[in-house]
Design an enzyme around this catalytic site. Structure first.
Site, PDB file in Angstrom:
ATOM      1  N   ASP A   1     -36.266   4.287 -15.234  1.00 48.98           N
ATOM      2  CA  ASP A   1     -37.634   4.771 -15.074  1.00 48.98           C
ATOM      3  C   ASP A   1     -37.737   6.288 -15.164  1.00 48.98           C
ATOM      4  O   ASP A   1     -38.728   6.814 -15.673  1.00 48.98           O
ATOM      5  CB  ASP A   1     -38.223   4.282 -13.750  1.00 48.98           C
TER       6      ASP A   1
ATOM      7  N   ASP B   1     -40.878   5.746   0.325  1.00 52.58           N
ATOM      8  CA  ASP B   1     -40.179   6.709  -0.529  1.00 52.58           C
ATOM      9  C   ASP B   1     -41.122   7.746  -1.118  1.00 52.58           C
ATOM     10  O   ASP B   1     -40.838   8.957  -1.075  1.00 52.58           O
ATOM     11  CB  ASP B   1     -39.437   5.976  -1.647  1.00 52.58           C
TER      12      ASP B   1
ATOM     13  N   SER C   1     -35.137  -4.542  -3.915  1.00 47.55           N
ATOM     14  CA  SER C   1     -36.213  -3.650  -4.343  1.00 47.55           C
ATOM     15  C   SER C   1     -37.130  -4.402  -5.299  1.00 47.55           C
ATOM     16  O   SER C   1     -36.664  -5.135  -6.168  1.00 47.55           O
ATOM     17  CB  SER C   1     -35.616  -2.428  -5.050  1.00 47.55           C
TER      18      SER C   1
ATOM     19  N   ARG D   1     -44.695   2.135 -17.559  1.00 49.26           N
ATOM     20  CA  ARG D   1     -44.389   3.544 -17.294  1.00 49.26           C
ATOM     21  C   ARG D   1     -45.126   4.515 -18.213  1.00 49.26           C
ATOM     22  O   ARG D   1     -45.581   5.565 -17.750  1.00 49.26           O
ATOM     23  CB  ARG D   1     -42.874   3.785 -17.366  1.00 49.26           C
TER      24      ARG D   1
END
Length: 408
Positions: free
Chosen positions: A127, A16, A181, A98
């Site tokens: 996110d 990705d 995922s 993050r």
């Protein structure tokens, strides 16, 4: 938003973000800088460098950094001082990573003269919010590019077609739908999607990657002692260790004993519910140990106040407000509470559980003389309790008398 001239991309080296890298080049005709963070995800990062070079990124524009110590010291440990749990269960493993990634994206943008940063988060998840709120808090003028909200590559088929058109290698197992995922770092592993989307169906055993099944864990318990100084773990079994090394060691202990599994349906900030499988072996042990040392070193008023603000603090981290003034204000209160949270905790690890079985400290508030069932040698006058009870009962007596009078 004007087209960016130079973009710093949060780059994993996976399919990705490799597609995003090429898309940025083709869509905006801009220079791309890649940043890959070693957060302890357990993967080789050299392939990310080779993939970036293959996609035309100059070596000086490829940043691969080991940020494990910073991650644990400056993000995980402050959060654990608060005993933070989102919705009472989730140890915030993805959420807390993050802001660090965003911090480095903004710093690298300043170092390289980039005018934008980019991430690979989708428009459905949390996110995107965490990355962007953090970036804007650190640089209000930075441009943020979120390709998943802009492009027309809305299916796995279109992504693969784009990859093949631009000679981006596609691993064979990526040609079909991925079963789920995964996001991983030193604190946890998170698995979502596909086989996990029905919350009524048990997660398959193969989803769990970081822990043994509790029923397969050793039949003999293991004891471990964790030392704390002002709320932070500093040693395991008497050996002084760095923050990242402590978490790494605790992860291994938790893995062996099947500790830290969570099957959780949470409320995303964007409004929908999602089901995830989380594995936080070391963090689960650390939380239990921190609670254990607080039991004897933290005053009841301070501890109860701290517990009352914890849900708000956890929600701020989950929603992406790490760099907000309110989180920093709460952190100051939490850190003040930790001044005497120093000592050692002994835990028993067994079949999926980490349980405190002993704790001691030079800063302890525990007084055996006051709580003993034997002769306390005058340390506590039990007659004092009568007045204490009568004063606390006064308003209850007045309420009861009023209610009886009105009923009569």
């Amino acid at each position: 938003m004007s087209a960016p001239k130079k973009v710093v991309l949060a780059y994993s080296g996976g399919l990705d973000t490799s597609i995003i890298l090429k898309w940025l080049q083709t869509e905006y005709d801009c220079e791309v800088v890649t940043f890959t963070a070693d957060l302890g995800q357990g993967e080789e990062l050299d392939p990310a460098r080779k993939k970036a070079e293959m996609l035309g990124i100059a070596p000086e524009n490829i940043y691969i950094e080991d940020v494990r110590e910073e991650f644990v010291r400056d993000f995980v440990f402050p959060m654990f001082r608060a005993n933070a749990l989102y919705e009472g269960l989730y140890l915030l493993g993805t959420s807390i990573a993050r802001p660090l990634i965003s911090k480095r994206l903004v710093e690298i943008a300043a170092e390289t003269g980039a005018d934008a940063v980019a991430h690979g988060a989708t428009g459905k998840g949390n996110d995107q919010v965490r990355f962007e709120l953090s970036a804007y808090a650190l640089n209000p003028d930075i441009k943020v590019i979120a390709p998943w909200r802009e492009w027309d590559l809305t299916s796995r088929t279109k992504l693969l077609e784009f990859a093949e058109a631009h000679q981006i290698p596609v691993a064979k197992d990526k040609r079909g739908e991925a079963p789920f995922s995964v996001d991983a770092n030193l604190l946890h592993t998170s698995s979502e999607g596909k086989v996990l989307e029905d919350p009524a169906v048990d997660a398959p055993d193969y989803v769990y990657q970081r822990t043994n099944a509790p029923e397969d864990a050793p039949d003999t318990p293991e004891m471990v002692e964790i030392g704390f100084v002002q709320g932070d773990a500093v040693s395991i079994n008497g050996e002084a260790l760095s923050p990242a090394t402590i978490l790494t060691r605790l992860n291994e202990l938790g893995r062996v004993h099947g500790i830290g599994r969570l099957d959780f349906v949470e409320n995303r900030f964007v409004g929908m519910k999602s089901r995830g499988i989380y594995e936080t072996p070391g963090g689960t042990i650390l939380l239990e140990a921190h609670r254990g040392i607080e039991q004897i070193t933290l005053d009841s008023g301070a501890g109860h106040l701290k517990d009352s603000i914890m849900p708000r603090y956890a929600e701020l981290i989950y929603n992406g407000f790490w760099f907000s003034p309110e989180r920093e204000m709460l952190q100051a209160l939490i850190d003040k509470s930790q001044e005497h949270v120093t000592g050692t905790v002994r835990l028993k690890l067994y079949k999926g559980l980490a349980r405190t079985v002993g704790r001691w400290s030079d800063h302890s508030l525990y007084s055996e003389a006051h709580v003993t069932f034997e002769d306390d040698a005058g340390a506590y006058d039990q007659k004092d309790a009568q007045g204490f009870i009568q004063l606390n009962a006064l308003r209850l007596k007045l309420l009861a008398a009023r209610n009886r009078r009105l009923k009569g």
